[in-house]
Design an enzyme around this catalytic site. Structure first.
Site, short mmCIF file in Angstrom:
data_model
loop_
_atom_site.label_atom_id
_atom_site.label_comp_id
_atom_site.label_asym_id
_atom_site.label_seq_id
_atom_site.Cartn_x
_atom_site.Cartn_y
_atom_site.Cartn_z
N ASP A 193 45.70 -90.29 -86.06
CA ASP A 193 44.48 -90.38 -86.85
C ASP A 193 44.14 -91.85 -87.11
OD1 ASP A 193 42.58 -88.63 -87.96
OD2 ASP A 193 43.28 -89.06 -89.98
N HIS A 194 42.86 -92.13 -87.23
CA HIS A 194 42.41 -93.49 -87.54
C HIS A 194 43.15 -94.58 -86.77
CE1 HIS A 194 39.68 -92.19 -90.68
NE2 HIS A 194 40.63 -91.40 -91.13
N GLU A 214 34.22 -91.18 -84.79
CA GLU A 214 33.62 -91.02 -86.12
C GLU A 214 32.26 -91.69 -86.14
OE1 GLU A 214 36.10 -91.74 -89.53
OE2 GLU A 214 34.42 -92.27 -90.82
N GLY A 247 41.74 -89.76 -100.08
CA GLY A 247 42.50 -89.99 -101.32
C GLY A 247 42.14 -89.00 -102.41
N HIS A 254 37.07 -85.24 -92.76
CA HIS A 254 38.14 -86.07 -93.35
C HIS A 254 38.06 -85.93 -94.86
CE1 HIS A 254 39.57 -88.63 -89.85
NE2 HIS A 254 38.69 -87.79 -89.34
N ASN A 314 41.15 -82.43 -92.32
CA ASN A 314 42.31 -83.29 -92.53
C ASN A 314 42.81 -83.17 -93.97
OD1 ASN A 314 41.69 -84.10 -89.97
ND2 ASN A 314 41.42 -86.27 -90.46
N THR A 326 46.51 -85.93 -98.83
CA THR A 326 46.80 -86.16 -100.24
C THR A 326 47.44 -84.93 -100.90
OG1 THR A 326 45.00 -87.75 -100.33
CG2 THR A 326 45.73 -86.84 -102.44
#
Ligand SMILES: [Zn+2]
Length: 281
Positions: free
Chosen positions: A81-82, A133, A179, A206, A228, A231
Protein backbone atom coordinates in the site's frame (compact mmCIF):
# COMPACT_ATOMS: atom_id res chain seq x y z
CA UNK A 1 -4.18 -19.53 -2.41
CA UNK A 2 -2.16 -16.52 -3.48
CA UNK A 3 -3.96 -14.42 -6.09
CA UNK A 4 -3.65 -10.91 -7.49
CA UNK A 5 -5.90 -7.99 -6.62
CA UNK A 6 -7.78 -7.88 -9.90
CA UNK A 7 -8.98 -11.48 -9.53
CA UNK A 8 -10.73 -10.93 -6.22
CA UNK A 9 -11.95 -7.39 -6.87
CA UNK A 10 -13.52 -8.30 -10.21
CA UNK A 11 -15.56 -10.94 -8.36
CA UNK A 12 -16.42 -8.46 -5.60
CA UNK A 13 -17.66 -5.99 -8.23
CA UNK A 14 -19.74 -8.63 -9.99
CA UNK A 15 -21.31 -9.88 -6.75
CA UNK A 16 -21.45 -6.52 -4.93
CA UNK A 17 -19.43 -7.09 -1.78
CA UNK A 18 -16.34 -5.49 -0.29
CA UNK A 19 -12.95 -7.05 0.44
CA UNK A 20 -10.90 -5.88 3.40
CA UNK A 21 -7.20 -4.95 3.12
CA UNK A 22 -5.53 -5.31 6.49
CA UNK A 23 -1.91 -4.40 7.20
CA UNK A 24 -0.20 -7.58 8.39
CA UNK A 25 3.45 -6.76 8.95
CA UNK A 26 3.85 -9.07 11.94
CA UNK A 27 2.71 -12.55 12.83
CA UNK A 28 -0.04 -11.54 15.27
CA UNK A 29 -1.69 -9.34 12.64
CA UNK A 30 -1.21 -11.91 9.87
CA UNK A 31 -2.50 -14.90 11.86
CA UNK A 32 -5.47 -12.94 13.22
CA UNK A 33 -6.52 -11.76 9.76
CA UNK A 34 -5.95 -15.12 8.08
CA UNK A 35 -7.88 -17.07 10.74
CA UNK A 36 -10.76 -14.60 10.33
CA UNK A 37 -10.75 -15.08 6.54
CA UNK A 38 -10.57 -18.88 6.71
CA UNK A 39 -13.26 -19.17 9.36
CA UNK A 40 -15.65 -16.93 7.43
CA UNK A 41 -14.60 -18.18 3.96
CA UNK A 42 -13.77 -14.62 2.90
CA UNK A 43 -11.26 -13.52 0.28
CA UNK A 44 -8.80 -11.17 1.95
CA UNK A 45 -5.91 -8.80 1.25
CA UNK A 46 -2.71 -8.90 3.33
CA UNK A 47 -0.86 -5.62 3.21
CA UNK A 48 1.96 -3.46 4.30
CA UNK A 49 2.93 0.04 3.22
CA UNK A 50 6.10 1.92 2.39
CA UNK A 51 5.61 3.92 5.62
CA UNK A 52 5.45 0.66 7.62
CA UNK A 53 8.71 -0.83 6.36
CA UNK A 54 10.40 0.13 9.64
CA UNK A 55 8.16 -2.54 11.24
CA UNK A 56 9.18 -5.23 8.75
CA UNK A 57 11.07 -4.90 5.46
CA UNK A 58 9.63 -6.08 2.13
CA UNK A 59 11.67 -9.29 1.85
CA UNK A 60 10.97 -10.41 5.42
CA UNK A 61 7.27 -9.64 5.05
CA UNK A 62 7.17 -11.64 1.81
CA UNK A 63 9.05 -14.54 3.45
CA UNK A 64 6.18 -15.33 5.81
CA UNK A 65 3.15 -13.77 4.12
CA UNK A 66 3.57 -15.54 0.77
CA UNK A 67 3.66 -19.10 2.21
CA UNK A 68 0.73 -18.22 4.48
CA UNK A 69 -1.23 -16.98 1.47
CA UNK A 70 -0.29 -19.98 -0.71
CA UNK A 71 -1.36 -22.44 1.99
CA UNK A 72 -4.59 -20.61 2.82
CA UNK A 73 -7.95 -22.19 2.03
CA UNK A 74 -9.24 -18.82 0.75
CA UNK A 75 -7.90 -16.38 -1.90
CA UNK A 76 -5.30 -14.03 -0.41
CA UNK A 77 -3.64 -11.04 -2.09
CA UNK A 78 -0.31 -9.61 -0.93
CA UNK A 79 -0.49 -5.86 -1.47
CA UNK A 80 2.00 -3.04 -1.03
CA UNK A 81 0.00 0.00 0.00
CA UNK A 82 1.11 3.59 -0.61
CA UNK A 83 4.31 2.88 -2.50
CA UNK A 84 5.93 6.17 -3.46
CA UNK A 85 8.90 5.19 -5.60
CA UNK A 86 9.40 2.98 -8.61
CA UNK A 87 12.26 1.30 -6.75
CA UNK A 88 10.08 0.25 -3.80
CA UNK A 89 7.31 -1.04 -6.05
CA UNK A 90 9.67 -3.06 -8.23
CA UNK A 91 11.30 -4.45 -5.12
CA UNK A 92 7.91 -5.63 -3.83
CA UNK A 93 7.01 -7.15 -7.20
CA UNK A 94 10.36 -8.97 -7.27
CA UNK A 95 9.74 -10.27 -3.75
CA UNK A 96 6.44 -11.83 -4.84
CA UNK A 97 3.80 -9.25 -3.92
CA UNK A 98 0.77 -9.72 -6.18
CA UNK A 99 -0.49 -6.14 -5.97
CA UNK A 100 1.09 -2.71 -5.58
CA UNK A 101 -0.35 0.74 -5.03
CA UNK A 102 1.55 3.51 -6.78
CA UNK A 103 0.58 6.59 -4.78
CA UNK A 104 1.33 9.56 -7.04
CA UNK A 105 -1.77 11.34 -5.76
CA UNK A 106 0.04 14.54 -4.80
CA UNK A 107 1.64 14.91 -8.23
CA UNK A 108 0.10 16.75 -11.18
CA UNK A 109 -2.60 14.83 -13.10
CA UNK A 110 -0.45 14.15 -16.17
CA UNK A 111 2.49 12.94 -14.11
CA UNK A 112 0.22 10.67 -12.03
CA UNK A 113 -1.07 9.14 -15.27
CA UNK A 114 2.37 8.66 -16.82
CA UNK A 115 3.88 7.03 -13.72
CA UNK A 116 0.91 4.72 -13.10
CA UNK A 117 0.73 3.72 -16.78
CA UNK A 118 4.40 2.76 -16.83
CA UNK A 119 4.05 0.80 -13.57
CA UNK A 120 0.87 -0.95 -14.76
CA UNK A 121 2.65 -2.12 -17.89
CA UNK A 122 5.63 -3.43 -15.87
CA UNK A 123 3.42 -5.10 -13.24
CA UNK A 124 0.97 -6.68 -15.69
CA UNK A 125 3.82 -8.42 -17.54
CA UNK A 126 4.50 -10.12 -14.20
CA UNK A 127 0.89 -10.94 -13.31
CA UNK A 128 0.75 -8.23 -10.64
CA UNK A 129 -2.13 -5.77 -10.16
CA UNK A 130 -1.77 -2.00 -9.73
CA UNK A 131 -3.83 0.46 -7.70
CA UNK A 132 -3.59 4.19 -8.35
CA UNK A 133 -5.07 7.15 -6.50
CA UNK A 134 -6.88 10.15 -7.89
CA UNK A 135 -7.62 13.01 -5.53
CA UNK A 136 -5.80 12.73 -2.22
CA UNK A 137 -6.79 11.06 1.05
CA UNK A 138 -4.53 12.90 3.48
CA UNK A 139 -2.42 11.65 6.37
CA UNK A 140 -3.13 13.98 9.23
CA UNK A 141 -3.20 11.64 12.18
CA UNK A 142 -0.99 12.16 15.18
CA UNK A 143 0.46 15.40 13.89
CA UNK A 144 2.56 13.37 11.44
CA UNK A 145 0.65 14.56 8.41
CA UNK A 146 2.12 14.65 4.94
CA UNK A 147 1.50 18.39 4.72
CA UNK A 148 -0.69 17.89 1.65
CA UNK A 149 -4.30 18.94 1.88
CA UNK A 150 -7.30 16.75 1.26
CA UNK A 151 -8.39 16.68 -2.36
CA UNK A 152 -11.69 15.11 -3.37
CA UNK A 153 -11.60 12.97 -6.50
CA UNK A 154 -13.08 14.82 -9.47
CA UNK A 155 -15.48 12.43 -11.23
CA UNK A 156 -14.77 14.11 -14.57
CA UNK A 157 -11.09 13.06 -14.35
CA UNK A 158 -11.77 9.41 -13.66
CA UNK A 159 -12.48 7.97 -17.11
CA UNK A 160 -9.35 9.46 -18.66
CA UNK A 161 -7.19 8.42 -15.72
CA UNK A 162 -8.33 4.80 -15.75
CA UNK A 163 -8.15 4.44 -19.53
CA UNK A 164 -4.72 6.01 -19.93
CA UNK A 165 -3.11 4.21 -16.97
CA UNK A 166 -4.60 0.73 -17.39
CA UNK A 167 -4.70 0.30 -13.60
CA UNK A 168 -6.74 -2.45 -11.95
CA UNK A 169 -8.12 -0.45 -9.01
CA UNK A 170 -8.56 3.22 -8.18
CA UNK A 171 -8.38 4.76 -4.71
CA UNK A 172 -10.75 7.70 -4.42
CA UNK A 173 -11.24 10.55 -1.96
CA UNK A 174 -14.89 10.98 -0.96
CA UNK A 175 -14.50 12.23 2.62
CA UNK A 176 -12.60 9.43 4.40
CA UNK A 177 -9.24 10.05 6.08
CA UNK A 178 -6.37 7.94 7.39
CA UNK A 179 -5.99 7.36 11.11
CA UNK A 180 -8.41 8.13 13.93
CA UNK A 181 -11.30 10.45 13.02
CA UNK A 182 -11.34 13.57 15.17
CA UNK A 183 -14.84 14.44 14.00
CA UNK A 184 -17.53 12.24 12.50
CA UNK A 185 -16.71 11.77 8.80
CA UNK A 186 -19.26 12.91 6.25
CA UNK A 187 -19.02 10.86 3.08
CA UNK A 188 -19.91 12.26 -0.32
CA UNK A 189 -21.94 9.34 -1.65
CA UNK A 190 -23.17 11.44 -4.56
CA UNK A 191 -19.56 11.83 -5.68
CA UNK A 192 -19.05 8.07 -5.36
CA UNK A 193 -22.07 7.45 -7.59
CA UNK A 194 -20.70 9.83 -10.21
CA UNK A 195 -17.29 8.14 -10.10
CA UNK A 196 -18.91 4.70 -10.40
CA UNK A 197 -20.86 5.96 -13.38
CA UNK A 198 -17.65 7.13 -15.06
CA UNK A 199 -15.68 3.87 -14.87
CA UNK A 200 -15.96 0.10 -14.62
CA UNK A 201 -12.68 -0.27 -12.74
CA UNK A 202 -12.50 -1.47 -9.14
CA UNK A 203 -12.77 1.30 -6.55
CA UNK A 204 -10.91 1.52 -3.26
CA UNK A 205 -11.81 3.27 -0.01
CA UNK A 206 -8.84 4.28 2.15
CA UNK A 207 -9.42 5.25 5.78
CA UNK A 208 -12.12 2.62 6.37
CA UNK A 209 -11.39 2.33 10.11
CA UNK A 210 -13.84 4.15 12.35
CA UNK A 211 -16.60 4.40 9.74
CA UNK A 212 -20.12 3.32 10.72
CA UNK A 213 -21.50 0.08 9.30
CA UNK A 214 -24.10 2.18 7.48
CA UNK A 215 -21.42 4.26 5.76
CA UNK A 216 -19.35 1.22 4.86
CA UNK A 217 -22.32 -0.61 3.39
CA UNK A 218 -23.46 2.48 1.47
CA UNK A 219 -19.98 2.70 -0.07
CA UNK A 220 -20.14 -0.96 -1.13
CA UNK A 221 -23.67 -0.58 -2.47
CA UNK A 222 -22.67 2.39 -4.61
CA UNK A 223 -19.47 1.01 -6.01
CA UNK A 224 -16.54 0.36 -3.62
CA UNK A 225 -14.81 -3.05 -3.84
CA UNK A 226 -11.76 -2.73 -1.54
CA UNK A 227 -11.75 -1.20 1.92
CA UNK A 228 -8.53 -0.52 3.79
CA UNK A 229 -8.56 -1.19 7.52
CA UNK A 230 -5.56 -0.57 9.70
CA UNK A 231 -6.35 1.71 12.62
CA UNK A 232 -9.14 -0.56 13.92
CA UNK A 233 -6.91 -3.67 14.12
CA UNK A 234 -3.97 -1.60 15.37
CA UNK A 235 -6.04 -0.32 18.30
CA UNK A 236 -7.50 -3.78 19.03
CA UNK A 237 -4.08 -5.48 19.12
CA UNK A 238 -2.43 -2.69 21.12
CA UNK A 239 -5.21 -2.54 23.70
CA UNK A 240 -5.19 -6.33 24.14
CA UNK A 241 -1.47 -6.18 24.91
CA UNK A 242 -1.84 -3.16 27.17
CA UNK A 243 -4.70 -4.65 29.19
CA UNK A 244 -2.77 -7.85 29.81
CA UNK A 245 0.44 -6.08 30.79
CA UNK A 246 -1.39 -3.70 33.10
CA UNK A 247 -3.04 -6.56 34.95
CA UNK A 248 -0.47 -9.38 34.90
CA UNK A 249 2.82 -7.94 33.72
CA UNK A 250 4.84 -8.12 30.50
CA UNK A 251 4.85 -11.70 29.18
CA UNK A 252 5.27 -11.94 25.42
CA UNK A 253 3.88 -15.47 25.06
CA UNK A 254 0.70 -14.40 26.84
CA UNK A 255 0.39 -11.12 24.96
CA UNK A 256 0.92 -12.57 21.47
CA UNK A 257 -2.17 -14.85 21.30
CA UNK A 258 -4.32 -12.13 22.86
CA UNK A 259 -3.26 -9.66 20.18
CA UNK A 260 -4.01 -12.23 17.51
CA UNK A 261 -7.47 -12.96 18.93
CA UNK A 262 -8.27 -9.24 19.15
CA UNK A 263 -7.27 -8.74 15.50
CA UNK A 264 -9.28 -11.79 14.43
CA UNK A 265 -12.40 -10.53 16.18
CA UNK A 266 -12.24 -7.14 14.46
CA UNK A 267 -11.45 -8.73 11.09
CA UNK A 268 -14.44 -11.10 11.34
CA UNK A 269 -16.70 -8.14 12.12
CA UNK A 270 -15.40 -6.22 9.09
CA UNK A 271 -15.76 -9.22 6.77
CA UNK A 272 -19.33 -9.59 7.99
CA UNK A 273 -20.05 -5.88 7.48
CA UNK A 274 -18.47 -5.95 4.00
CA UNK A 275 -20.53 -8.98 2.91
CA UNK A 276 -17.43 -11.01 1.99
CA UNK A 277 -18.38 -13.94 4.24
CA UNK A 278 -18.82 -17.12 2.20
CA UNK A 279 -17.56 -15.41 -0.98
CA UNK A 280 -14.20 -17.24 -1.19
CA UNK A 281 -14.18 -19.06 -4.54
ZN1 LIG B 1 -4.33 4.72 2.48
Amino acid sequence: MLVNLKEILDDARARKYGVGMFNTFNIELALGVLEAAEETKSPVIFGTAEALLDCCDIDTAASFLIPMARNASVPVVLHLDHGYTEETLKHAIGAGFTSVMYDCSTRPFGENIALCAEMASYAHERGVSVEGELGHVSFDEGGAGDGKGYAYTEPTDVKEFVERTGIDALAIAIGTEHGVYKTKPVLDIGRLKEIRGATDTNLVLHGGSGLSVGDLQACIRYGIQKINIFTDISIAASEAAYEYVKQYGPTINEISPRMREAVKKVAIQKMTDFGSVGKAL
